[in-house]
Design a protein around this motif. Structure first.
Motif, PDB file in Angstrom:
ATOM      1  N   VAL A 209      78.040  -8.091  77.433  1.00  0.00           N
ATOM      2  CA  VAL A 209      79.222  -7.435  77.973  1.00  0.00           C
ATOM      3  C   VAL A 209      80.367  -7.557  76.969  1.00  0.00           C
ATOM      4  N   ASN A 210      81.037  -6.435  76.698  1.00  0.00           N
ATOM      5  CA  ASN A 210      82.212  -6.455  75.827  1.00  0.00           C
ATOM      6  C   ASN A 210      83.469  -6.387  76.685  1.00  0.00           C
ATOM      7  N   ILE A 211      84.257  -7.443  76.623  1.00  0.00           N
ATOM      8  CA  ILE A 211      85.548  -7.466  77.314  1.00  0.00           C
ATOM      9  C   ILE A 211      86.622  -7.317  76.252  1.00  0.00           C
ATOM     10  N   ARG A 212      87.450  -6.321  76.429  1.00  0.00           N
ATOM     11  CA  ARG A 212      88.502  -6.040  75.445  1.00  0.00           C
ATOM     12  C   ARG A 212      89.856  -6.140  76.136  1.00  0.00           C
ATOM     13  N   VAL A 213      90.767  -6.909  75.545  1.00  0.00           N
ATOM     14  CA  VAL A 213      92.089  -7.070  76.151  1.00  0.00           C
ATOM     15  C   VAL A 213      93.172  -6.792  75.110  1.00  0.00           C
ATOM     16  N   TYR A 214      94.178  -6.052  75.528  1.00  0.00           N
ATOM     17  CA  TYR A 214      95.362  -5.798  74.703  1.00  0.00           C
ATOM     18  C   TYR A 214      96.483  -6.631  75.314  1.00  0.00           C
ATOM     19  N   VAL A 215      96.982  -7.606  74.548  1.00  0.00           N
ATOM     20  CA  VAL A 215      97.930  -8.563  75.112  1.00  0.00           C
ATOM     21  C   VAL A 215      99.165  -8.724  74.239  1.00  0.00           C
ATOM     22  N   ASP A 216     100.284  -8.878  74.912  1.00  0.00           N
ATOM     23  CA  ASP A 216     101.535  -9.283  74.275  1.00  0.00           C
ATOM     24  C   ASP A 216     101.759 -10.727  74.711  1.00  0.00           C
ATOM     25  N   TYR A 217     101.995 -11.619  73.756  1.00  0.00           N
ATOM     26  CA  TYR A 217     102.059 -13.043  74.075  1.00  0.00           C
ATOM     27  C   TYR A 217     103.309 -13.433  74.862  1.00  0.00           C
ATOM     28  N   LEU A 218     104.232 -12.511  75.044  1.00  0.00           N
ATOM     29  CA  LEU A 218     105.388 -12.767  75.908  1.00  0.00           C
ATOM     30  C   LEU A 218     105.181 -12.188  77.304  1.00  0.00           C
ATOM     31  N   CYS A 219     104.143 -11.385  77.461  1.00  0.00           N
ATOM     32  CA  CYS A 219     103.891 -10.658  78.710  1.00  0.00           C
ATOM     33  C   CYS A 219     103.404 -11.610  79.796  1.00  0.00           C
ATOM     34  N   ALA A 220     104.160 -11.703  80.899  1.00  0.00           N
ATOM     35  CA  ALA A 220     103.815 -12.618  81.990  1.00  0.00           C
ATOM     36  C   ALA A 220     102.477 -12.259  82.631  1.00  0.00           C
ATOM     37  N   LEU A 221     102.209 -10.966  82.818  1.00  0.00           N
ATOM     38  CA  LEU A 221     100.953 -10.545  83.426  1.00  0.00           C
ATOM     39  C   LEU A 221      99.769 -10.848  82.516  1.00  0.00           C
ATOM     40  N   CYS A 222      99.988 -10.737  81.199  1.00  0.00           N
ATOM     41  CA  CYS A 222      98.931 -11.093  80.249  1.00  0.00           C
ATOM     42  C   CYS A 222      98.589 -12.570  80.400  1.00  0.00           C
ATOM     43  N   GLY A 223      99.615 -13.386  80.563  1.00  0.00           N
ATOM     44  CA  GLY A 223      99.402 -14.816  80.776  1.00  0.00           C
ATOM     45  C   GLY A 223      98.657 -15.090  82.067  1.00  0.00           C
ATOM     46  N   ASP A 224      99.003 -14.361  83.123  1.00  0.00           N
ATOM     47  CA  ASP A 224      98.308 -14.528  84.407  1.00  0.00           C
ATOM     48  C   ASP A 224      96.810 -14.273  84.248  1.00  0.00           C
ATOM     49  N   PHE A 225      96.476 -13.173  83.576  1.00  0.00           N
ATOM     50  CA  PHE A 225      95.057 -12.829  83.398  1.00  0.00           C
ATOM     51  C   PHE A 225      94.340 -13.904  82.586  1.00  0.00           C
TER      52      PHE A 225
ATOM     53  N   GLY B  63      76.981 -16.302  74.356  1.00  0.00           N
ATOM     54  CA  GLY B  63      76.603 -14.999  73.808  1.00  0.00           C
ATOM     55  C   GLY B  63      76.382 -13.928  74.845  1.00  0.00           C
ATOM     56  N   ALA B  64      76.663 -14.227  76.121  1.00  0.00           N
ATOM     57  CA  ALA B  64      76.489 -13.208  77.157  1.00  0.00           C
ATOM     58  C   ALA B  64      77.640 -12.210  77.154  1.00  0.00           C
ATOM     59  N   VAL B  65      78.770 -12.628  76.603  1.00  0.00           N
ATOM     60  CA  VAL B  65      79.988 -11.806  76.592  1.00  0.00           C
ATOM     61  C   VAL B  65      80.625 -11.894  75.209  1.00  0.00           C
ATOM     62  N   THR B  66      81.180 -10.781  74.740  1.00  0.00           N
ATOM     63  CA  THR B  66      82.077 -10.831  73.588  1.00  0.00           C
ATOM     64  C   THR B  66      83.487 -10.539  74.100  1.00  0.00           C
ATOM     65  N   MET B  67      84.431 -11.276  73.556  1.00  0.00           N
ATOM     66  CA  MET B  67      85.829 -11.119  73.950  1.00  0.00           C
ATOM     67  C   MET B  67      86.586 -10.566  72.753  1.00  0.00           C
ATOM     68  N   GLU B  68      87.119  -9.385  72.911  1.00  0.00           N
ATOM     69  CA  GLU B  68      87.845  -8.732  71.811  1.00  0.00           C
ATOM     70  C   GLU B  68      89.333  -8.711  72.162  1.00  0.00           C
TER      71      GLU B  68
ATOM     72  N   ILE C 179     100.271  -0.063  79.899  1.00  0.00           N
ATOM     73  CA  ILE C 179     100.550  -1.302  80.620  1.00  0.00           C
ATOM     74  C   ILE C 179      99.872  -2.451  79.905  1.00  0.00           C
ATOM     75  N   ALA C 180     100.456  -3.618  79.995  1.00  0.00           N
ATOM     76  CA  ALA C 180      99.832  -4.814  79.438  1.00  0.00           C
ATOM     77  C   ALA C 180      99.710  -5.853  80.541  1.00  0.00           C
ATOM     78  N   PRO C 181      98.568  -6.542  80.627  1.00  0.00           N
ATOM     79  CA  PRO C 181      97.465  -6.368  79.702  1.00  0.00           C
ATOM     80  C   PRO C 181      96.618  -5.141  80.056  1.00  0.00           C
ATOM     81  N   LEU C 182      96.055  -4.523  79.045  1.00  0.00           N
ATOM     82  CA  LEU C 182      95.014  -3.526  79.267  1.00  0.00           C
ATOM     83  C   LEU C 182      93.695  -4.266  79.121  1.00  0.00           C
ATOM     84  N   VAL C 183      92.905  -4.270  80.199  1.00  0.00           N
ATOM     85  CA  VAL C 183      91.634  -4.997  80.215  1.00  0.00           C
ATOM     86  C   VAL C 183      90.509  -3.988  80.395  1.00  0.00           C
ATOM     87  N   LEU C 184      89.586  -3.997  79.453  1.00  0.00           N
ATOM     88  CA  LEU C 184      88.444  -3.086  79.491  1.00  0.00           C
ATOM     89  C   LEU C 184      87.160  -3.897  79.497  1.00  0.00           C
TER      90      LEU C 184
END
Length: 302
Positions: A110-126, A141-146, A255-260
């Protein structure tokens, strides 16, 4: 009856006095004219200098130095896989287009891709909600985190530009000590600065680099001090905001975070680990079913 006392001076004296008074008036007026001309010319010079300064600032801002992007971020993101190791990629030239990560064809990873801003409160929540359950999956190795560090809240930190500085620090770590990226990325969401605060100082960012177990800390420290990848961060953020987002149906970052997850956007609760786990399992099942050929129907008995 007269209007007032007559001037008893001889006519010649009266004329001379009139001429002197006229001369004095002309001299006074000439001085005023000179002062006005000086003020006017000075104002023109100051105005011209101000215009020149603005033009210089615009030109300097527009012309970004051609610094190559960080290594191990050819997709504009860092791909962390088995053993929490970063998948190596070369540094791309400043004018090169990013190279999207190729999805796993078998559907087993599974490929999990996240777009994060390190000041973003919602990004921190996720991140704080899901880091504990994701780490063993990535490690096995079951998941890659991008992770795609972006800077969209740069103006929300009292002028310190924390979003940009922290994303630059993440790129520095990816370039010089990639296998400590996982720990460093997590550390930026632990005791995360609040939106609207000044964020962490560069010295504090360096402390977190060291605490994450990074090697080549002197190179990373210099990279943070110099803001080596700030222009790259800005460009990568602009690409995400302009879109499209590769390997997905998302047109652009809104929106951030964008989680795919395998290209599908997660829109559930950012504070529910169970909700996200269910979404991952569903996406994994969908990917596996579409990547596995259906068995051919058995011939019917004739």
């Amino acid at each position: 009856m007269t209007d007032g006392p007559e001037d008893s001076r001889p006519e010649n004296e009266r004329r001379a006095a009139a001429r002197e008074k006229a001369r004095q008036l002309r001299t006074t007026q000439q001085r005023k004219d000179r002062r006005n001309r000086l003020f006017l010319s000075g104002g023109i010079v100051v105005g011209a200098l101000a215009i020149i300064a603005v033009v210089v600032i615009i030109i300097v801002t527009a012309i970004r130095p051609t610094v190559p992007g960080p290594k191990n971020m050819a997709s504009d993101g860092v791909v962390v896989g088995a053993g929490l190791k970063v998948q190596p990629t070369p540094s791309l030239s400043a004018d090169a287009s990013p190279i999207p990560t190729t999805p796993d064809a078998s559907g087993s990873v599974v490929n999990i891709r996240v777009y994060v801003d390190y000041l973003c409160a919602l990004c921190g929540d996720f991140q704080r909600t899901n880091a504990e359950q994701l780490e063993p999956l990535v490690k096995d190795g079951a998941v890659t985190m991008e992770v795609h560090p972006i800077a969209i809240l740069t103006s929300h930190s009292n002028g310190t530009r924390y979003s940009l500085r922290s994303a630059n620090a993440a790129a520095c770590v990816a370039n010089y000590s990639p296998n400590s990226f996982w720990n460093f990325n997590n550390s930026l969401f632990e005791n995360q600065p609040k939106e609207g605060s000044s964020g962490l100082t560069d010295a504090q960012l360096k402390d977190r680099v060291s605490a994450s177990g990074a090697k080549s800390t002197s190179s990373i420290d210099s990279c943070i001090d110099d803001g080596t990848y700030k222009n790259w961060v800005t460009d990568a953020s602009d690409r995400a905001l302009a879109g499209p987002i590769p390997n997905s149906s998302v047109k652009k970052l809104t929106i951030a975070p964008l989680v795919l997850v395998n290209g599908k956007q997660y829109t559930g609760s950012l504070k529910s680990a169970s909700d996200f786990k269910a979404f991952v399992l569903q996406a994994q099942g969908d990917s596996y079913s579409t990547s596995t050929p259906s068995p051919s129907p058995s011939p019917s008995a004739g």
